[in-house]
Design a protein around this motif. Structure first.
Motif, short mmCIF file in Angstrom:
data_model
loop_
_atom_site.label_atom_id
_atom_site.label_comp_id
_atom_site.label_asym_id
_atom_site.label_seq_id
_atom_site.Cartn_x
_atom_site.Cartn_y
_atom_site.Cartn_z
N MET A 1 0.86 -1.21 0.00
CA MET A 1 0.00 0.00 0.00
C MET A 1 0.89 1.25 0.00
O MET A 1 1.92 1.28 0.67
CB MET A 1 -0.93 -0.07 1.23
N SER A 3 2.55 4.82 0.73
CA SER A 3 2.85 5.39 2.06
C SER A 3 2.11 6.71 2.28
O SER A 3 1.70 7.37 1.31
CB SER A 3 4.36 5.65 2.19
N ASN A 4 2.00 7.11 3.55
CA ASN A 4 1.33 8.38 3.89
C ASN A 4 2.04 9.55 3.23
O ASN A 4 1.40 10.51 2.79
CB ASN A 4 1.32 8.59 5.41
N ILE A 7 1.01 9.77 -0.38
CA ILE A 7 -0.36 10.28 -0.45
C ILE A 7 -0.33 11.80 -0.32
O ILE A 7 -0.95 12.54 -1.10
CB ILE A 7 -1.23 9.70 0.69
N GLU A 27 -8.83 8.54 4.64
CA GLU A 27 -7.49 8.12 4.21
C GLU A 27 -7.48 6.76 3.52
O GLU A 27 -6.82 6.58 2.50
CB GLU A 27 -6.55 8.04 5.41
N ARG A 28 -8.24 5.80 4.08
CA ARG A 28 -8.13 4.43 3.55
C ARG A 28 -8.63 4.32 2.13
O ARG A 28 -7.98 3.73 1.27
CB ARG A 28 -8.86 3.46 4.47
N ALA A 31 -6.29 6.14 -0.27
CA ALA A 31 -5.05 5.39 -0.51
C ALA A 31 -5.29 4.23 -1.48
O ALA A 31 -4.47 3.96 -2.36
CB ALA A 31 -4.51 4.86 0.82
N ASP A 35 -3.35 3.88 -4.98
CA ASP A 35 -2.63 2.63 -5.26
C ASP A 35 -2.96 2.11 -6.65
O ASP A 35 -2.09 1.73 -7.43
CB ASP A 35 -3.09 1.59 -4.24
#
Ligand SMILES: C[S@@+](CC[C@H](N)C(=O)[O-])C[C@H]1O[C@@H](n2cnc3c(N)ncnc32)[C@H](O)[C@@H]1O
Length: 281
Positions: A1, A3-4, A7, A27-28, A31, A35
């Motif tokens: 996944m 990374s922060n 993002i 966020e999820r 992300a 991705d």
């Protein structure tokens, strides 16, 4: 996944080179979309950010790829049954009924509303506005053409909402589909009738930035399966926008799995799964 940090890089690039601000998206799910975009374009976040800074058309395309556009005709039948029997009849005496579909995607929700209004003999009074951030979806919504075979479930939901009466199983209304849309099995299409299409005002609109662009308040606002992609802060801001722009006793309809954390603080009362505007702060 992803990374922060990556993002953040992408959110910053979008903010810097356009008006789009995804800072307060959940966020999820954001992300997950990023991705997919990186893998579809075989790029790193740094390469993507660089291209966003140079290519406006690419940036617009990426914004469209970030949004989730799933929708259906008469999605969540129970909501439409509540509208049909509990909410819309109370508006029947109004000279005009103002309705805003915020985050309408490809338009099936709006056509569901128009069909229901017509069955209730309320279509003439209705002023129907529909908005989305994604202009490809708005173009599809305006065309009113959908795949037939992939969407056979639409007919079942139509039957449940329009033909049947859940409170009296013997009460069945014979409403032919071609009153509202043409099915072409060879072309594999369902096409909404022009008298429905022509009734809707479609506009591009970003719930993060744009406020109420219609210079009118509303009796009904539908924003279904949209705030699920926002964090708590943005959810609060958007619900406040709706609260400020609903008439007293107007209703807000969210998705079946969405809710307002503290409805009374925003002037709402939860009733029959929907939110009723009670008072102005
Ligand atoms: C899952 S669809 C929901 C469609 C329909 N309301 C339904 O429930 O079937 C979510 C829609 O919200 C739109 N959306 C996402 N962010 C938005 C924003 N900031 N402003 C306006 N629309 C947005 C997306 O483009 C997408 O079409």
């Amino acid at each position: 996944m992803v990374s922060n940090e990556d993002i953040q890089k992408i959110i910053n690039a979008l903010k810097l080179y356009s008006t789009y601000d995804f800072t307060n998206y959940s966020e999820r799910s954001f992300a997950r979309r990023v991705d997919k975009i990186l893998s579809d374009n075989s790029m790193t976040a740094t390469q993507l950010s660089l291209l966003l800074s140079k290519d406006d058309a690419f940036l617009e395309k990426i914004v469209k790829d970030i949004t989730v556009n799933t929708t259906e005709l008469f999605r969540d039948v129970q909501t439409w049954i509540t509208l049909k029997y509990q909410i819309l009849p109370k508006l029947k005496q109004n000279k005009s009924i103002f309705i805003w579909h915020a985050g309408c995607s490809s338009g099936q929700e709006v056509y569901s509303m128009l069909i229901l209004l017509n069955e209730l003999e309320m279509l003439d009074q209705a002023k129907v506005f529909a908005t989305d951030i994604n202009t490809d979806m708005l173009a599809k919504a305006k065309s009113g053409i959908y795949k037939y075979r992939f969407n056979l479930g639409y007919l079942d939901s139509f039957d449940k909402v329009i033909k049947q009466n859940p409170y009296n199983y013997e009460d069945i209304k014979d409403v032919p589909y071609d009153k509202y849309f043409d099915i072409n099995k060879e072309k594999d299409t369902i096409e909404m009738k022009p008298f429905l299409r022509d009734k809707i005002v479609f506009r591009k609109h970003d719930l993060v930035n744009d406020g109420n662009i219609f210079y009118s308040k509303f009796d009904l606002i539908l924003c279904r399966n949209v705030i699920i992609y926002f964090n708590n802060q943005l959810q609060h801001e958007v619900i406040k926008l709706f609260s400020d722009n609903l008439y007293r006793d107007g209703h807000l309809v969210l998705g079946a799995h969405e809710s307002i954390l503290d409805p009374s603080s925003l002037g709402f009362e939860r009733t029959k799964g929907l939110y009723k505007k009670k008072y102005n702060e």
